[in-house]
Design a protein around this motif. Structure first.
Motif, PDB file in Angstrom:
ATOM      1  N   ASP A 161     -49.883  -7.254 -16.020  1.00  0.00           N
ATOM      2  CA  ASP A 161     -49.556  -6.793 -17.854  1.00  0.00           C
ATOM      3  C   ASP A 161     -48.235  -7.339 -18.232  1.00  0.00           C
ATOM      4  N   ALA A 162     -47.523  -6.428 -17.977  1.00  0.00           N
ATOM      5  CA  ALA A 162     -45.806  -6.512 -17.740  1.00  0.00           C
ATOM      6  C   ALA A 162     -45.042  -7.410 -17.017  1.00  0.00           C
ATOM      7  N   ALA A 163     -44.925  -7.869 -16.108  1.00  0.00           N
ATOM      8  CA  ALA A 163     -44.639  -8.839 -15.454  1.00  0.00           C
ATOM      9  C   ALA A 163     -43.183  -8.515 -15.098  1.00  0.00           C
ATOM     10  N   PRO A 164     -42.815  -7.046 -15.274  1.00  0.00           N
ATOM     11  CA  PRO A 164     -41.468  -6.450 -14.888  1.00  0.00           C
ATOM     12  C   PRO A 164     -40.104  -7.017 -14.156  1.00  0.00           C
ATOM     13  N   GLU A 165     -39.268  -6.499 -14.201  1.00  0.00           N
ATOM     14  CA  GLU A 165     -37.862  -7.167 -13.952  1.00  0.00           C
ATOM     15  C   GLU A 165     -37.877  -5.947 -12.534  1.00  0.00           C
ATOM     16  N   ARG A 166     -37.977  -4.618 -13.323  1.00  0.00           N
ATOM     17  CA  ARG A 166     -38.061  -3.577 -12.583  1.00  0.00           C
ATOM     18  C   ARG A 166     -38.778  -2.331 -12.465  1.00  0.00           C
ATOM     19  N   ILE A 167     -38.994  -1.581 -12.252  1.00  0.00           N
ATOM     20  CA  ILE A 167     -40.617  -0.403 -12.130  1.00  0.00           C
ATOM     21  C   ILE A 167     -39.438   0.838 -11.875  1.00  0.00           C
ATOM     22  N   VAL A 168     -39.548   1.780 -12.899  1.00  0.00           N
ATOM     23  CA  VAL A 168     -39.142   3.090 -13.097  1.00  0.00           C
ATOM     24  C   VAL A 168     -39.820   3.815 -12.691  1.00  0.00           C
ATOM     25  N   PHE A 169     -40.193   4.629 -11.370  1.00  0.00           N
ATOM     26  CA  PHE A 169     -40.900   5.860 -11.739  1.00  0.00           C
ATOM     27  C   PHE A 169     -40.449   7.023 -12.388  1.00  0.00           C
ATOM     28  N   VAL A 170     -41.147   7.751 -13.136  1.00  0.00           N
ATOM     29  CA  VAL A 170     -40.717   9.045 -13.644  1.00  0.00           C
ATOM     30  C   VAL A 170     -41.147   9.886 -13.664  1.00  0.00           C
ATOM     31  N   VAL A 171     -40.191  11.513 -12.533  1.00  0.00           N
ATOM     32  CA  VAL A 171     -40.755  12.581 -12.320  1.00  0.00           C
ATOM     33  C   VAL A 171     -40.222  13.484 -12.397  1.00  0.00           C
ATOM     34  N   GLY A 172     -40.577  14.805 -13.448  1.00  0.00           N
ATOM     35  CA  GLY A 172     -39.852  15.957 -14.202  1.00  0.00           C
ATOM     36  C   GLY A 172     -40.141  16.804 -13.777  1.00  0.00           C
ATOM     37  N   THR A 173     -39.709  17.954 -13.588  1.00  0.00           N
ATOM     38  CA  THR A 173     -39.745  19.348 -13.473  1.00  0.00           C
ATOM     39  C   THR A 173     -37.910  19.884 -13.983  1.00  0.00           C
ATOM     40  N   GLN A 174     -39.495  21.532 -14.214  1.00  0.00           N
ATOM     41  CA  GLN A 174     -38.587  22.284 -14.290  1.00  0.00           C
ATOM     42  C   GLN A 174     -37.574  22.471 -13.130  1.00  0.00           C
ATOM     43  N   ILE A 175     -36.432  22.779 -13.485  1.00  0.00           N
ATOM     44  CA  ILE A 175     -35.638  23.694 -12.267  1.00  0.00           C
ATOM     45  C   ILE A 175     -35.375  25.334 -12.882  1.00  0.00           C
ATOM     46  N   ASN A 176     -36.265  26.379 -12.994  1.00  0.00           N
ATOM     47  CA  ASN A 176     -36.390  27.558 -13.492  1.00  0.00           C
ATOM     48  C   ASN A 176     -36.687  28.339 -11.754  1.00  0.00           C
ATOM     49  N   GLY A 177     -35.562  27.974 -11.136  1.00  0.00           N
ATOM     50  CA  GLY A 177     -35.622  28.377  -9.131  1.00  0.00           C
ATOM     51  C   GLY A 177     -36.266  26.931  -8.660  1.00  0.00           C
ATOM     52  N   ALA A 178     -36.077  28.064  -7.646  1.00  0.00           N
ATOM     53  CA  ALA A 178     -36.986  27.550  -6.099  1.00  0.00           C
ATOM     54  C   ALA A 178     -37.679  26.331  -6.104  1.00  0.00           C
ATOM     55  N   PRO A 179     -37.690  24.944  -5.735  1.00  0.00           N
ATOM     56  CA  PRO A 179     -39.365  24.176  -5.578  1.00  0.00           C
ATOM     57  C   PRO A 179     -40.351  24.750  -4.604  1.00  0.00           C
ATOM     58  N   HIS A 180     -41.671  24.643  -5.167  1.00  0.00           N
ATOM     59  CA  HIS A 180     -42.732  25.082  -4.244  1.00  0.00           C
ATOM     60  C   HIS A 180     -43.525  23.891  -3.572  1.00  0.00           C
ATOM     61  N   ILE A 181     -44.127  24.125  -3.178  1.00  0.00           N
ATOM     62  CA  ILE A 181     -44.786  22.942  -2.113  1.00  0.00           C
ATOM     63  C   ILE A 181     -45.115  22.104  -2.961  1.00  0.00           C
ATOM     64  N   GLY A 182     -45.995  22.260  -4.057  1.00  0.00           N
ATOM     65  CA  GLY A 182     -46.498  20.993  -4.823  1.00  0.00           C
ATOM     66  C   GLY A 182     -44.791  20.080  -5.418  1.00  0.00           C
ATOM     67  N   THR A 183     -44.202  21.052  -5.929  1.00  0.00           N
ATOM     68  CA  THR A 183     -43.214  19.801  -6.362  1.00  0.00           C
ATOM     69  C   THR A 183     -42.748  18.564  -5.731  1.00  0.00           C
ATOM     70  N   SER A 184     -43.204  19.614  -4.070  1.00  0.00           N
ATOM     71  CA  SER A 184     -42.638  18.699  -3.103  1.00  0.00           C
ATOM     72  C   SER A 184     -42.862  17.036  -2.589  1.00  0.00           C
ATOM     73  N   LEU A 185     -44.149  17.881  -3.047  1.00  0.00           N
ATOM     74  CA  LEU A 185     -45.313  16.641  -2.693  1.00  0.00           C
ATOM     75  C   LEU A 185     -45.918  15.587  -3.762  1.00  0.00           C
ATOM     76  N   VAL A 186     -45.083  16.014  -4.992  1.00  0.00           N
ATOM     77  CA  VAL A 186     -45.325  14.868  -6.231  1.00  0.00           C
ATOM     78  C   VAL A 186     -43.980  13.879  -5.540  1.00  0.00           C
ATOM     79  N   GLN A 187     -42.468  14.694  -5.526  1.00  0.00           N
ATOM     80  CA  GLN A 187     -41.288  14.123  -5.378  1.00  0.00           C
ATOM     81  C   GLN A 187     -41.761  13.241  -4.409  1.00  0.00           C
ATOM     82  N   SER A 188     -42.092  13.858  -3.336  1.00  0.00           N
ATOM     83  CA  SER A 188     -42.447  12.811  -2.265  1.00  0.00           C
ATOM     84  C   SER A 188     -43.582  11.399  -2.454  1.00  0.00           C
ATOM     85  N   LEU A 189     -44.642  11.852  -3.362  1.00  0.00           N
ATOM     86  CA  LEU A 189     -45.212  11.312  -3.175  1.00  0.00           C
ATOM     87  C   LEU A 189     -44.974   9.486  -4.398  1.00  0.00           C
ATOM     88  N   THR A 190     -43.525  10.234  -4.978  1.00  0.00           N
ATOM     89  CA  THR A 190     -43.407   9.230  -6.119  1.00  0.00           C
ATOM     90  C   THR A 190     -42.262   8.433  -5.488  1.00  0.00           C
TER      91      THR A 190
END
Length: 372
Positions: A30-59
């Protein structure tokens, strides 16, 4: 070393797809974009846990697949949420709760060092392995940007239509403006005595009460004066409103599966402000990691002693710096797991127990995510 793929039941969504990333196909066509940006955010309130890494790697892995499928450049935009609470205290005289965010507690350089230490190394290797570029933007940088502020100022006159979506229990969408006095930065956590006056299209005045300095006012304008800290749903509303209508770019908001429910409220607020269904941002919800009780795996609850480490889980899953190996090996395992999860829609659109995810991480399949 290989492991058996998980046994995943069929679902309505999985049954409609050949590949997990196909869920984004209607939006890309529908958008026929020239580029696609995958936006992923995380609170930087300490060391990341596995859930954070999972979402980031899948992104990153999904971005690579979408690029290969449609031939459109794809990139990852990491939102480092430095407005996460660093300290929370109670004013014993009034009972009001106050917070000081990482941005105010660490300062700009301290936040940069936190991101560089805890997140950028992982992102850099993921980017190199999959040839997917990435950028990092802190919330402090985002809220100081002219476009973000103009978006918020334009939305203010229409907030009466959106406020019940952002705060269904009270109708009060929380905004925090940290006390601007030097070395202070405290703000009312729940903004009970914080009030916004929309002066005009270029300016708003926010009044609040400081823990140490009493009443104060902060002017918010497009130039970046004053710090604009919005509560979670409110922040997502303005962030997503700011990218709608950008020609040539499709933004995909990537979140953990626990955001499925909250995103319904954000979508309702966006439509209350005038967006149509087709103008809503594309969304991708990644698998959740669950405890033995079926609740979302919570690092804070376990460390507070209110929940136990699930059976089969390992301590490094709460602090990925404790992974028993190199960072390069950790990324290899993440990408192997991402390949498994993305290999079938039934494996992607589901949740995983912490024990099952630990098994998948410690005995991965060979990685086959293509990297041009």
């Amino acid at each position: 070393m290989t492991t058996a793929y998980p046994v995943s039941p069929n679902t309505v969504l999985a049954n409609a797809l050949s590949h997990a990333e196909d869920v984004l196909t209607p939006r890309v066509l529908d958008a026929a974009p020239e580029r696609i940006v995958f936006v992923v955010g995380t609170q930087i309130n300490g060391a990341p846990h596995i859930g954070t890494s999972l979402v980031q790697s899948l992104t990153f892995a999904t971005a690579a697949r979408i690029r290969g499928k449609f031939g459109v450049p794809a990139e990852v935009q990491f939102g480092a949420l430095d407005n996460a609470p660093y300290a929370v205290v109670t004013d014993h005289e009034t009972g009001h709760r106050y917070q000081r965010a990482y941005a105010q507690a660490l300062g700009e350089q301290g936040v940069v060092e936190q991101v560089d230490k805890l997140y950028r190394p992982l992102f850099t290797i993921l980017s190199e392995r999959l040839n997917v570029p990435y950028t990092v933007e802190t919330y402090s940088q985002q809220q100081a940007g002219e476009h973000f502020r103009r978006t918020w100022l334009r939305a203010l006159p229409r907030m009466d239509a959106a406020r019940w979506w952002l705060a269904p229990s009270s109708g009060v969408a929380h905004i925090r403006v940290p006390c601007p006095r030097p070395a202070c930065g405290w703000a009312e956590k729940h903004a009970e005595r914080t009030h916004v006056q929309h002066v005009g299209p270029e300016r708003a005045i926010v009044s609040a009460v400081c823990l140490h300095h009493g009443e104060y006012e902060v002017k918010i304008d497009p130039t970046g004066e004053g710090y604009l800290d919005l509560a979670t749903l409110y922040r997502n509303l303005i962030k997503e409103l700011a990218v709608t209508g950008k020609t040539g770019t499709l933004y995909v908001m990537v979140k953990g599966g626990d955001w499925v429910f909250g995103s319904q409220l954000v979508d309702g607020a966006l439509q209350a402000l005038g967006l149509t269904q087709g103008q809503l941002p594309a969304r991708l919800f990644c698998p959740m990691i669950l405890s033995d009780t079926g609740a979302k795996l919570s690092k804070s609850l376990i460390r507070e002693g209110r929940a136990a480490l699930p059976e089969g889980a390992a301590p490094w899953m709460l602090d990925t710096r404790d992974w028993p190996g190199s960072l390069a090996e950790y990324v290899d395992r993440l990408l192997s797991m991402a390949e498994v999860v993305l290999s079938d829609p039934r494996h992607f659109f589901r949740s995983y127990s912490a024990g099952e995810l630990s098994r998948m991480m410690t005995a991965p399949t060979p990685r086959s995510v293509s990297a041009p």
